[in-house]
Design a protein around this motif. Structure first.
Motif, PDB file in Angstrom:
ATOM      1  N   MET A 132       0.845  -1.181   0.000  1.00 49.13           N
ATOM      2  CA  MET A 132       0.000   0.000   0.000  1.00 49.13           C
ATOM      3  C   MET A 132       0.888   1.241   0.000  1.00 49.13           C
ATOM      4  SD  MET A 132      -2.739   1.225   2.917  1.00 49.13           S
ATOM      5  CE  MET A 132      -4.352   1.371   2.236  1.00 49.13           C
ATOM      6  N   PHE A 133       0.541   2.186  -0.852  1.00 48.77           N
ATOM      7  CA  PHE A 133       1.241   3.462  -0.923  1.00 48.77           C
ATOM      8  C   PHE A 133       0.311   4.573  -0.470  1.00 48.77           C
ATOM      9  CE2 PHE A 133       3.912   1.000  -3.647  1.00 48.77           C
ATOM     10  CZ  PHE A 133       5.160   1.591  -3.558  1.00 48.77           C
ATOM     11  N   CYS A 134       0.890   5.693  -0.097  1.00 45.95           N
ATOM     12  CA  CYS A 134       0.079   6.873   0.173  1.00 45.95           C
ATOM     13  C   CYS A 134       0.739   8.066  -0.508  1.00 45.95           C
ATOM     14  CB  CYS A 134      -0.105   7.121   1.664  1.00 45.95           C
ATOM     15  SG  CYS A 134       1.353   7.696   2.522  1.00 45.95           S
ATOM     16  N   VAL A 135      -0.110   8.975  -0.915  1.00 47.22           N
ATOM     17  CA  VAL A 135       0.349  10.201  -1.549  1.00 47.22           C
ATOM     18  C   VAL A 135       0.090  11.318  -0.547  1.00 47.22           C
ATOM     19  CG1 VAL A 135       0.168  11.670  -3.580  1.00 47.22           C
ATOM     20  CG2 VAL A 135      -0.357   9.226  -3.771  1.00 47.22           C
ATOM     21  N   ILE A 136       1.120  12.082  -0.258  1.00 46.81           N
ATOM     22  CA  ILE A 136       1.024  13.111   0.773  1.00 46.81           C
ATOM     23  C   ILE A 136       1.080  14.490   0.128  1.00 46.81           C
ATOM     24  CG2 ILE A 136       2.027  14.013   2.907  1.00 46.81           C
ATOM     25  CD1 ILE A 136       3.338  11.228   3.268  1.00 46.81           C
ATOM     26  N   TYR A 137       0.099  15.300   0.497  1.00 46.81           N
ATOM     27  CA  TYR A 137       0.017  16.671   0.002  1.00 46.81           C
ATOM     28  C   TYR A 137       0.129  17.626   1.181  1.00 46.81           C
ATOM     29  CZ  TYR A 137      -1.833  14.664  -4.302  1.00 46.81           C
ATOM     30  OH  TYR A 137      -1.987  13.948  -5.459  1.00 46.81           O
ATOM     31  N   ARG A 138       0.766  18.757   0.950  1.00 46.89           N
ATOM     32  CA  ARG A 138       0.834  19.784   1.992  1.00 46.89           C
ATOM     33  C   ARG A 138      -0.162  20.886   1.663  1.00 46.89           C
ATOM     34  NH1 ARG A 138       3.433  24.293   0.379  1.00 46.89           N
ATOM     35  NH2 ARG A 138       4.768  24.108  -1.435  1.00 46.89           N
ATOM     36  N   SER A 139      -0.602  21.544   2.700  1.00 47.74           N
ATOM     37  CA  SER A 139      -1.554  22.638   2.535  1.00 47.74           C
ATOM     38  C   SER A 139      -0.801  23.938   2.277  1.00 47.74           C
ATOM     39  CB  SER A 139      -2.409  22.798   3.793  1.00 47.74           C
ATOM     40  OG  SER A 139      -3.185  23.973   3.713  1.00 47.74           O
ATOM     41  N   PRO A 140      -1.212  24.690   1.255  1.00 53.82           N
ATOM     42  CA  PRO A 140      -0.585  25.990   1.030  1.00 53.82           C
ATOM     43  C   PRO A 140      -1.117  27.055   1.998  1.00 53.82           C
ATOM     44  CG  PRO A 140      -2.267  25.615  -0.619  1.00 53.82           C
ATOM     45  CD  PRO A 140      -2.181  24.362   0.217  1.00 53.82           C
ATOM     46  N   GLN A 141      -2.219  26.745   2.670  1.00 58.18           N
ATOM     47  CA  GLN A 141      -2.855  27.721   3.557  1.00 58.18           C
ATOM     48  C   GLN A 141      -2.559  27.484   5.033  1.00 58.18           C
ATOM     49  OE1 GLN A 141      -7.035  27.665   2.639  1.00 58.18           O
ATOM     50  NE2 GLN A 141      -6.732  28.559   0.623  1.00 58.18           N
ATOM     51  N   ARG A 142      -2.270  26.247   5.386  1.00 58.16           N
ATOM     52  CA  ARG A 142      -2.070  25.910   6.799  1.00 58.16           C
ATOM     53  C   ARG A 142      -0.709  25.241   6.980  1.00 58.16           C
ATOM     54  NH1 ARG A 142      -6.963  26.340   9.522  1.00 58.16           N
ATOM     55  NH2 ARG A 142      -8.760  26.489   8.153  1.00 58.16           N
ATOM     56  N   ASP A 143       0.139  25.891   7.747  1.00 56.77           N
ATOM     57  CA  ASP A 143       1.487  25.394   7.986  1.00 56.77           C
ATOM     58  C   ASP A 143       1.454  24.032   8.683  1.00 56.77           C
ATOM     59  OD1 ASP A 143       4.290  25.683   7.892  1.00 56.77           O
ATOM     60  OD2 ASP A 143       4.322  26.356   9.976  1.00 56.77           O
ATOM     61  N   GLN A 144       2.319  23.142   8.266  1.00 60.12           N
ATOM     62  CA  GLN A 144       2.476  21.804   8.841  1.00 60.12           C
ATOM     63  C   GLN A 144       1.190  20.975   8.810  1.00 60.12           C
ATOM     64  OE1 GLN A 144       4.699  21.474  12.526  1.00 60.12           O
ATOM     65  NE2 GLN A 144       5.431  23.566  12.283  1.00 60.12           N
ATOM     66  N   THR A 145       0.369  21.183   7.808  1.00 57.46           N
ATOM     67  CA  THR A 145      -0.864  20.416   7.650  1.00 57.46           C
ATOM     68  C   THR A 145      -0.752  19.604   6.366  1.00 57.46           C
ATOM     69  OG1 THR A 145      -2.116  22.109   8.817  1.00 57.46           O
ATOM     70  CG2 THR A 145      -3.375  20.568   7.475  1.00 57.46           C
ATOM     71  N   TYR A 146      -0.990  18.296   6.497  1.00 57.74           N
ATOM     72  CA  TYR A 146      -0.801  17.382   5.368  1.00 57.74           C
ATOM     73  C   TYR A 146      -2.031  16.504   5.172  1.00 57.74           C
ATOM     74  CZ  TYR A 146       4.019  18.815   5.863  1.00 57.74           C
ATOM     75  OH  TYR A 146       5.159  19.570   5.944  1.00 57.74           O
ATOM     76  N   LEU A 147      -2.301  16.190   3.918  1.00 54.98           N
ATOM     77  CA  LEU A 147      -3.419  15.338   3.548  1.00 54.98           C
ATOM     78  C   LEU A 147      -2.854  14.100   2.856  1.00 54.98           C
ATOM     79  CD1 LEU A 147      -6.516  15.022   3.300  1.00 54.98           C
ATOM     80  CD2 LEU A 147      -6.340  16.192   1.092  1.00 54.98           C
ATOM     81  N   TYR A 148      -3.216  12.930   3.371  1.00 59.18           N
ATOM     82  CA  TYR A 148      -2.766  11.661   2.810  1.00 59.18           C
ATOM     83  C   TYR A 148      -3.938  11.033   2.058  1.00 59.18           C
ATOM     84  CZ  TYR A 148       0.945  11.781   6.427  1.00 59.18           C
ATOM     85  OH  TYR A 148       1.999  12.123   7.235  1.00 59.18           O
ATOM     86  N   VAL A 149      -3.686  10.586   0.831  1.00 62.43           N
ATOM     87  CA  VAL A 149      -4.682   9.856   0.044  1.00 62.43           C
ATOM     88  C   VAL A 149      -4.004   8.643  -0.583  1.00 62.43           C
ATOM     89  CG1 VAL A 149      -6.183  11.851  -0.415  1.00 62.43           C
ATOM     90  CG2 VAL A 149      -4.314  11.336  -1.988  1.00 62.43           C
ATOM     91  N   GLU A 150      -4.810   7.727  -1.108  1.00 65.13           N
ATOM     92  CA  GLU A 150      -4.255   6.493  -1.674  1.00 65.13           C
ATOM     93  C   GLU A 150      -3.724   6.661  -3.091  1.00 65.13           C
ATOM     94  OE1 GLU A 150      -6.238   2.604  -0.245  1.00 65.13           O
ATOM     95  OE2 GLU A 150      -7.855   4.076  -0.474  1.00 65.13           O
ATOM     96  N   LYS A 151      -4.363   7.516  -3.873  1.00 60.67           N
ATOM     97  CA  LYS A 151      -3.974   7.674  -5.274  1.00 60.67           C
ATOM     98  C   LYS A 151      -3.701   9.139  -5.580  1.00 60.67           C
ATOM     99  CE  LYS A 151      -6.774   3.777  -6.726  1.00 60.67           C
ATOM    100  NZ  LYS A 151      -7.985   3.378  -7.413  1.00 60.67           N
TER     101      LYS A 151
END
Length: 91
Positions: free
Chosen positions: A1-20
C-alpha cells in the motif's frame, strides 16, 4: 500500500494523505476548501520501510482504508508561559 502526501498551502504543517495521486473523491469538500489547493509533497510506501513524521502508520492505513484520507495537523504549540514556569521551577 502506498500513500500520496500533500501539503496545505494555507495551513502550515498540515498534510493530507490519500491512496492515489490527485484522487480527492473521498475527501469532504469542506475540508478541501479549508486545506487549499493541495501541493504534492511525496509518495511513500506504507510497508514500514519508511517512517512517517508526525503520524502513526497504523492510524494512517486505517483512515485510508475506512475514510479514504488522513489529515495530519500540526502539533500543538508549546505554551511559552508553561516552558518559562517549568524552567523557573528547576532553579
Amino acid at each position: 500500500m502506498f500513500c500520496v502526501i500533500y501539503r496545505s498551502p494555507q495551513r502550515d504543517q498540515t498534510y493530507l494523505y490519500v491512496e492515489k495521486k490527485d484522487d480527492f473523491s473521498r475527501v469532504p469538500e469542506a475540508l478541501l476548501k479549508g486545506f487549499g489547493k493541495p501541493k504534492l509533497a511525496m509518495i511513500l510506501p506504507l510497508d514500514g520501510s519508511k517512517k512517517l513524521v508526525g503520524a502513526d502508520i497504523k492510524k494512517v492505513k486505517t483512515a485510508l482504508r475506512e475514510e479514504g484520507f488522513y489529515l495530519q495537523l500540526p502539533p500543538p504549540l508549546e505554551s511559552l508561559l508553561k516552558i518559562h514556569l517549568s524552567d523557573a521551577n528547576k532553579v
